[in-house]
Design a protein around this motif. Structure first.
Motif, PDB file in Angstrom:
ATOM      1  N   ARG A 160     -40.921   7.607   3.846  1.00  0.00           N
ATOM      2  CA  ARG A 160     -40.829   7.914   2.420  1.00  0.00           C
ATOM      3  C   ARG A 160     -39.845   6.950   1.754  1.00  0.00           C
ATOM      4  NH1 ARG A 160     -38.936  13.858   0.720  1.00  0.00           N
ATOM      5  NH2 ARG A 160     -40.883  14.378   1.796  1.00  0.00           N
ATOM      6  N   GLY A 161     -40.317   6.260   0.722  1.00  0.00           N
ATOM      7  CA  GLY A 161     -39.468   5.325  -0.004  1.00  0.00           C
ATOM      8  C   GLY A 161     -39.286   3.976   0.661  1.00  0.00           C
ATOM      9  N   ALA A 162     -39.905   3.763   1.834  1.00  0.00           N
ATOM     10  CA  ALA A 162     -39.764   2.478   2.529  1.00  0.00           C
ATOM     11  C   ALA A 162     -40.528   1.394   1.800  1.00  0.00           C
ATOM     12  CB  ALA A 162     -40.277   2.593   3.963  1.00  0.00           C
ATOM     13  N   ALA A 163     -40.032   0.170   1.877  1.00  0.00           N
ATOM     14  CA  ALA A 163     -40.711  -0.963   1.246  1.00  0.00           C
ATOM     15  C   ALA A 163     -42.057  -1.194   1.909  1.00  0.00           C
ATOM     16  CB  ALA A 163     -39.843  -2.209   1.362  1.00  0.00           C
ATOM     17  N   ALA A 164     -42.970  -1.792   1.175  1.00  0.00           N
ATOM     18  CA  ALA A 164     -44.300  -2.082   1.718  1.00  0.00           C
ATOM     19  C   ALA A 164     -44.197  -3.070   2.871  1.00  0.00           C
ATOM     20  CB  ALA A 164     -45.194  -2.644   0.615  1.00  0.00           C
ATOM     21  N   GLY A 165     -45.163  -3.009   3.781  1.00  0.00           N
ATOM     22  CA  GLY A 165     -45.147  -3.914   4.917  1.00  0.00           C
ATOM     23  C   GLY A 165     -44.349  -3.351   6.077  1.00  0.00           C
ATOM     24  N   TRP A 166     -44.108  -4.193   7.066  1.00  0.00           N
ATOM     25  CA  TRP A 166     -43.394  -3.759   8.262  1.00  0.00           C
ATOM     26  C   TRP A 166     -41.914  -3.603   7.959  1.00  0.00           C
ATOM     27  CZ3 TRP A 166     -45.968  -3.889  13.271  1.00  0.00           C
ATOM     28  CH2 TRP A 166     -45.161  -3.395  14.309  1.00  0.00           C
ATOM     29  N   THR A 167     -41.356  -2.470   8.343  1.00  0.00           N
ATOM     30  CA  THR A 167     -39.926  -2.224   8.170  1.00  0.00           C
ATOM     31  C   THR A 167     -39.332  -1.766   9.501  1.00  0.00           C
ATOM     32  OG1 THR A 167     -40.130   0.126   7.614  1.00  0.00           O
ATOM     33  CG2 THR A 167     -40.372  -1.464   5.799  1.00  0.00           C
ATOM     34  N   GLY A 168     -38.017  -1.656   9.521  1.00  0.00           N
ATOM     35  CA  GLY A 168     -37.363  -1.150  10.714  1.00  0.00           C
ATOM     36  C   GLY A 168     -37.804   0.270  11.053  1.00  0.00           C
TER      37      GLY A 168
ATOM     38  N   GLN B 137     -48.184   6.816  15.422  1.00  0.00           N
ATOM     39  CA  GLN B 137     -48.752   5.467  15.395  1.00  0.00           C
ATOM     40  C   GLN B 137     -49.668   5.289  14.189  1.00  0.00           C
ATOM     41  OE1 GLN B 137     -50.859   3.678  18.941  1.00  0.00           O
ATOM     42  NE2 GLN B 137     -52.538   3.556  17.453  1.00  0.00           N
ATOM     43  N   GLY B 138     -50.537   6.271  13.961  1.00  0.00           N
ATOM     44  CA  GLY B 138     -51.449   6.198  12.824  1.00  0.00           C
ATOM     45  C   GLY B 138     -50.721   6.162  11.500  1.00  0.00           C
ATOM     46  N   GLY B 139     -49.621   6.925  11.396  1.00  0.00           N
ATOM     47  CA  GLY B 139     -48.831   6.918  10.164  1.00  0.00           C
ATOM     48  C   GLY B 139     -48.178   5.571   9.925  1.00  0.00           C
ATOM     49  N   ALA B 140     -47.608   4.989  10.979  1.00  0.00           N
ATOM     50  CA  ALA B 140     -46.985   3.671  10.850  1.00  0.00           C
ATOM     51  C   ALA B 140     -48.026   2.624  10.458  1.00  0.00           C
ATOM     52  CB  ALA B 140     -46.303   3.280  12.160  1.00  0.00           C
ATOM     53  N   ALA B 141     -49.205   2.693  11.081  1.00  0.00           N
ATOM     54  CA  ALA B 141     -50.272   1.737  10.758  1.00  0.00           C
ATOM     55  C   ALA B 141     -50.725   1.883   9.306  1.00  0.00           C
ATOM     56  CB  ALA B 141     -51.458   1.941  11.699  1.00  0.00           C
ATOM     57  N   ARG B 142     -50.770   3.112   8.836  1.00  0.00           N
ATOM     58  CA  ARG B 142     -51.159   3.342   7.434  1.00  0.00           C
ATOM     59  C   ARG B 142     -50.147   2.710   6.489  1.00  0.00           C
ATOM     60  NH1 ARG B 142     -54.418   6.717   4.477  1.00  0.00           N
ATOM     61  NH2 ARG B 142     -53.614   7.401   2.452  1.00  0.00           N
ATOM     62  N   HIS B 143     -48.873   2.787   6.839  1.00  0.00           N
ATOM     63  CA  HIS B 143     -47.848   2.195   5.983  1.00  0.00           C
ATOM     64  C   HIS B 143     -47.898   0.672   6.020  1.00  0.00           C
ATOM     65  CE1 HIS B 143     -43.687   0.635   5.311  1.00  0.00           C
ATOM     66  NE2 HIS B 143     -43.872   1.318   4.201  1.00  0.00           N
ATOM     67  N   ILE B 144     -48.093   0.109   7.209  1.00  0.00           N
ATOM     68  CA  ILE B 144     -48.192  -1.353   7.324  1.00  0.00           C
ATOM     69  C   ILE B 144     -49.426  -1.852   6.587  1.00  0.00           C
ATOM     70  CG2 ILE B 144     -48.435  -3.262   8.966  1.00  0.00           C
ATOM     71  CD1 ILE B 144     -46.869  -1.394  10.955  1.00  0.00           C
ATOM     72  N   ALA B 145     -50.461  -1.024   6.576  1.00  0.00           N
ATOM     73  CA  ALA B 145     -51.627  -1.194   5.694  1.00  0.00           C
ATOM     74  C   ALA B 145     -52.352  -2.520   5.872  1.00  0.00           C
ATOM     75  CB  ALA B 145     -51.209  -1.022   4.232  1.00  0.00           C
TER      76      ALA B 145
END
Length: 243
Positions: free
Chosen positions: A83-91, A137-145
């Protein structure tokens, strides 16, 4: 590798495709080793559960419910963390994939000294842990988009591949990544089924190693991208330097 790390878009595509392979391994091991329960493909789980409720085919009921619950919790946790993380891969994405790998390792522990079919006291907790890991994993992949590579299901990818094809709508599409997403999920399932012939824990260990590798390379790519952005900002800064 250095060249790949500096190409953020390409790197993310490669990493998400790699996760498709890991998903195939986990689903094959789970389905064949845990009484026909999908732990990543929730579409299949809903269908199995619905058919099981009819009493036809002696299909499982509790297992799919546990997997569904674990997956939903995992995806929810991922959404909360991101929540609130920048788009793309983050820590945070790196952390989520790392935790997912740890969950796979934890799921391995009770299966090392036992043989399938596992008793309920072993099978259901393992099912829940796998669902939880795949939800994260699916949630992280959705965010990395990465477009067309959702990592845990390829139904929409197949629709896009066929709908936009030369025989379909005949429009330009990212067919290589779509085809690779489907193919790598299938290859992962073949590898998972083959490793299950050795033991249940072998396939899960391979999937955990893949997740760790993806998390590590993604983190390295994030660091490289951050350094490049900082260097570009420094070069474009018009403010005079003082001694």
């Amino acid at each position: 590798m250095r060249r790949l790390l500096t190409d953020t878009e390409r790197l993310h595509v490669v990493l998400m495709l790699t996760l498709c392979f890991a998903t195939g391994v986990v689903d094959a091991v789970g389905y064949l080793g845990l009484d026909r329960v999908f732990t990543a493909n929730m579409t299949g789980n809903v269908v199995v559960l619905a058919m099981g409720l009819t009493g036809n085919g002696n299909l499982p009921i509790v297992g799919p419910i546990v997997a569904l619950a674990g997956f939903v919790v995992g995806a929810t946790v991922a959404g909360r963390v991101l929540r609130g993380a920048a788009a793309g891969w983050t820590g945070r994405d790196t952390a989520l994939l790392g935790v997912a790998a740890v969950l796979l390792v934890i799921a391995v522990i009770p299966t090392v000294s036992a043989d399938a079919p596992y008793p309920t006291a072993v099978g259901l907790p393992v099912t829940g842990l796998l669902g939880l890991a795949m939800g994260m994993q699916g949630g992280a992949a959705r965010h990395i988009a990465v477009a067309d590579v959702p990592t845990v299901v390829v139904t929409s990818t197949l629709i896009g591949l066929s709908f936009d094809s030369w025989l379909g709508r005949r429009v330009q599409q990212r067919w290589p990544r779509r085809l690779l997403a489907v193919g790598l999920l299938g290859v992962g399932a073949v590898v998972g089924a083959a490793l299950l012939l050795l033991h249940f824990w072998v396939g899960l260990s391979v999937a955990a190693l893949v997740l760790v590798a993806v998390a590590a390379v993604g983190y390295a790519g994030q660091r490289v991208a951050g350094s490049a952005a900082a260097a570009d900002a420094a070069r474009s800064d018009p403010s005079p330097r003082t001694s």
